[in-house]
Design a protein around this motif. Structure first.
Motif, mmCIF file in Angstrom:
data_model
loop_
_atom_site.group_PDB
_atom_site.id
_atom_site.type_symbol
_atom_site.label_atom_id
_atom_site.label_comp_id
_atom_site.label_asym_id
_atom_site.label_seq_id
_atom_site.Cartn_x
_atom_site.Cartn_y
_atom_site.Cartn_z
ATOM 1 N N ARG A 1 -6.116 1.560 -0.892
ATOM 2 C CA ARG A 1 -4.683 1.659 -0.620
ATOM 3 C C ARG A 1 -4.411 2.205 0.781
ATOM 4 N NH1 ARG A 1 -0.188 1.381 -3.871
ATOM 5 N NH2 ARG A 1 -1.457 1.044 -5.696
ATOM 6 N N ASN B 1 0.867 5.107 4.806
ATOM 7 C CA ASN B 1 1.457 4.618 3.566
ATOM 8 C C ASN B 1 2.887 5.116 3.448
ATOM 9 O OD1 ASN B 1 -1.612 5.341 3.050
ATOM 10 N ND2 ASN B 1 -1.112 3.579 1.808
ATOM 11 N N LYS C 1 0.831 -1.201 0.000
ATOM 12 C CA LYS C 1 0.000 0.000 0.000
ATOM 13 C C LYS C 1 0.868 1.255 0.000
ATOM 14 C CE LYS C 1 -4.019 -2.246 1.812
ATOM 15 N NZ LYS C 1 -5.200 -2.143 2.627
ATOM 16 N N SER D 1 -3.932 2.743 4.599
ATOM 17 C CA SER D 1 -3.429 1.807 5.603
ATOM 18 C C SER D 1 -3.514 2.441 6.988
ATOM 19 C CB SER D 1 -1.979 1.445 5.272
ATOM 20 O OG SER D 1 -1.391 0.734 6.320
ATOM 21 N N GLN D 2 -3.856 1.637 7.982
ATOM 22 C CA GLN D 2 -3.918 2.126 9.364
ATOM 23 C C GLN D 2 -2.547 2.628 9.820
ATOM 24 O OE1 GLN D 2 -7.042 2.521 9.741
ATOM 25 N NE2 GLN D 2 -7.467 1.328 11.560
#
Length: 170
Positions: free
Chosen positions: A96, A102, A71, A98-99
């Motif tokens: 795409r 990125n 991602k 992300s927790q």
């Protein structure tokens, strides 16, 4: 330990090549061909697989394209086939996100010191380019409408729906 170009991940090699181009031409986006040429000219492409480079330029690194694997958000597609460095505020494809955030640029400790000036340049460039206000895409009312209403046509193709409306007496 001293890092060399051969220690670099392909993602970081590509980012560095685009950063070199972007520093020379800050307001441009670059064709994939230009990026591949810069990889070769700079020596960053040494030992890389062309198919892997192409996959990274098409999908793996591009923030506004749905991901296939990682991602990353290192590049941004301005129009079909043209890329520039990602900068804060650019739209990231929802799949795409992300927790953990990125990856937007190489980590300083993972690139040879001769490229550290590019990392410093990018931080300054992206700050200037994105301006003082970064758009809040998560809460943008128009962006939030994406996909709404699709249930209306779930049982009927859009062309059939329009044709039915045309046949009805109103």
């Amino acid at each position: 330990m001293t890092l060399t170009t051969s220690d670099l991940r392909l993602t970081d090699r590509i980012w560095l090549a685009v950063a070199m181009l972007q520093r020379a031409f800050p307001d441009r986006a670059f064709s994939k061909h230009e990026i591949r040429e810069e990889l070769g000219k700079s020596g960053l492409g040494s030992g890389t697989n062309l198919a892997s480079v192409n996959a990274h330029l098409k999908q793996h690194l591009v923030a506004n394209v749905p991901p296939s694997t990682g991602k990353y958000a290192m590049l941004f597609e301005t129009r079909a086939g043209f890329l520039r460095l990602y900068r804060p505020g650019d739209l990231i494809d929802p799949q795409r996100r992300s927790q953990r955030g990125n990856k937007q640029m190489p980590k300083r400790e993972e690139v040879p010191s001769r490229y550290h000036d590019l990392l410093d340049w990018y931080e300054e460039w992206s700050r200037k380019q994105s301006g003082s206000t970064v758009p809040d895409w998560e809460n943008d009312p128009l962006i939030r409408l994406i996909g709404s209403g699709k249930h209306i046509w779930a049982d009927e193709h859009a062309d059939e729906y329009v044709e039915r409306l045309r046949r009805e007496d109103i």
